[in-house]
Design an enzyme around this catalytic site. Structure first.
Site, PDB file in Angstrom:
ATOM      1  N   CYS A   1      -6.478   3.665 -11.471  1.00 15.62           N
ATOM      2  CA  CYS A   1      -7.461   4.682 -11.081  1.00 15.62           C
ATOM      3  C   CYS A   1      -7.278   5.952 -11.894  1.00 15.62           C
ATOM      4  O   CYS A   1      -7.892   6.978 -11.590  1.00 15.62           O
ATOM      5  CB  CYS A   1      -7.361   4.977  -9.588  1.00 15.62           C
TER       6      CYS A   1
ATOM      7  N   GLU B   1       4.444  -4.032  -1.010  1.00 17.26           N
ATOM      8  CA  GLU B   1       3.786  -2.757  -0.677  1.00 17.26           C
ATOM      9  C   GLU B   1       4.742  -1.925   0.162  1.00 17.26           C
ATOM     10  O   GLU B   1       5.403  -2.438   1.069  1.00 17.26           O
ATOM     11  CB  GLU B   1       2.494  -3.035   0.095  1.00 17.26           C
TER      12      GLU B   1
END
Length: 372
Positions: free
Chosen positions: A331, A261
């Site tokens: 998404c 990340e």
């Protein structure tokens, strides 16, 4: 869902609010199926539905009005505050505490930031609720000037609202269209919000990303974990891992899981949640660069990119890497379809629509890919 703000044209953010919820979900299913229609044999699992209202675990409230009468909500076209404290998509735990926060800011004398005049101190109030009911509150300020007042009046707020366990001041001195700055000043002893989901407790720090719908996020993590456990890979990469939701749900004895990340704060949250869990590690870095520079290839990769998708470089690496399985959580089904087209050797075999964002056209899609 009925909304007085929408009916009064004060807020039109929920663009699908006049569409029956069943029709909203059906339309999203059809759109996703159309976008992924080039993949014959793809099995669509039953969609995961959300409560129609009260589903958002995070409120980003622009502060307007005056010191004595602040508004929490949005700004109109002229830059004036529009109060949305009873927003129907926010969780009841958040809407219950917003009036207390408004009174607190008034008592502390926090001057709302006037966008047209570029004056004032308090820009936003950000509230996040854990599935346990605990709350994190962040006051986004123009400068440090109001921090002493926050500290002075904070004990009264915490006595009135004991569910608030994390409070910070975020500093955003620039006049620009962003919600938060880089500097976070903790005002409580606790600095992380525990987010228990599906038997895994995640740690959320102030500037870490978390899905806005806890109930559907739990279903998403559980679905991905089931797919991974069926395949039972010895090694897993979780790229764009955030606070470690997928990685920690996919951890298992004998399985090595690596989460990557770009946000160092999110990585610290993931490490804290992992504790001494064997075989799980997290590192801060760019997901694409990590993949391109790695000397090894895992048996399975989980990707959960932002709306722009993985991009051609990472999609190209996945195509050429030889990795046997990929789980892609998206998404944005438009960029999902684009990325899948760049990975023709990885065939989508199962997919599931998860309605993370009712009353809006946005949707989450989880897809399991296997190499042909």
């Amino acid at each position: 869902m009925q909304c007085s703000y929408y009916d009064a044209h004060q807020c039109r953010s929920c663009t699908l609010i006049q569409v029956p919820y069943a029709d909203q979900v059906r339309d999203k299913e059809e759109r996703c199926a159309e976008l992924l229609g080039d993949h014959p044999g793809l099995q669509w699992l039953p969609s995961v539905r959300s409560p129609e209202s009260g589903y958002r675990n995070k409120a980003k409230m622009v502060v307007g009005g005056t010191v004595r009468h602040p508004t929490f909500g949005i700004l109109d076209a002229a830059g004036r505050g529009v109060d949305l404290r009873e927003c129907g998509v926010c969780s009841p735990g958040i809407t219950d505490v917003l009036p207390l926060l408004a009174r607190f800011t008034a008592r502390a004398g926090l001057v709302p930031y006037d966008v047209p005049r570029r004056r004032g101190e308090l820009k936003y109030v950000l509230v996040t609720e854990s599935p346990s009911g605990e709350l994190m509150v962040r006051f986004v300020l123009r400068s440090e000037r109001s921090i002493p007042a926050l500290r002075e009046h904070l004990p009264g707020l915490l006595a009135t609202a004991p569910r608030i366990v994390v409070v910070t001041a975020n500093l955003l001195p620039e006049h620009k269209a962003v919600v938060e700055g880089d500097v976070e000043v903790p005002l409580t002893e606790r600095t992380t919000l525990t987010m228990p989901l599906g038997g895994v407790s995640l740690d959320l720090r102030p500037q870490s990303f978390f899905q806005t719908n806890s109930a559907v996020a739990g279903e998403l993590y559980a679905q991905v974990a089931r797919w991974v456990d069926e395949i039972d890979p010895a090694s897993v990469w979780d790229l764009y891992c955030g606070v470690g939701g997928f990685a920690l749900h996919c951890a298992a004895p004998g399985r090595r899981v690596v989460g990557i990340e770009v946000s160092a704060e999110a990585v610290e949250s993931a490490r804290s949640a992992a504790g001494d869990l064997p075989g799980v590690e997290f590192a801060a870095g760019d997901a694409t660069r990590f993949a391109l520079e790695s000397d090894e290839v895992p048996e399975l990769v989980v990707v959960n990119p932002p709306r722009r998708g993985t991009g051609p470089e990472l999609a190209g690496w996945l195509e050429e890497s030889g990795v046997r399985h990929v789980v892609y959580s998206s998404c944005n089904p438009v960029t999902l379809a684009r990325d899948l087209a760049a990975m023709p050797s990885l065939r989508p075999v199962r997919a599931r629509v998860l309605d993370m964002f009712p009353q809006t056209p946005h949707v989450e899609v989880a897809t399991l890919l296997e190499r042909t």
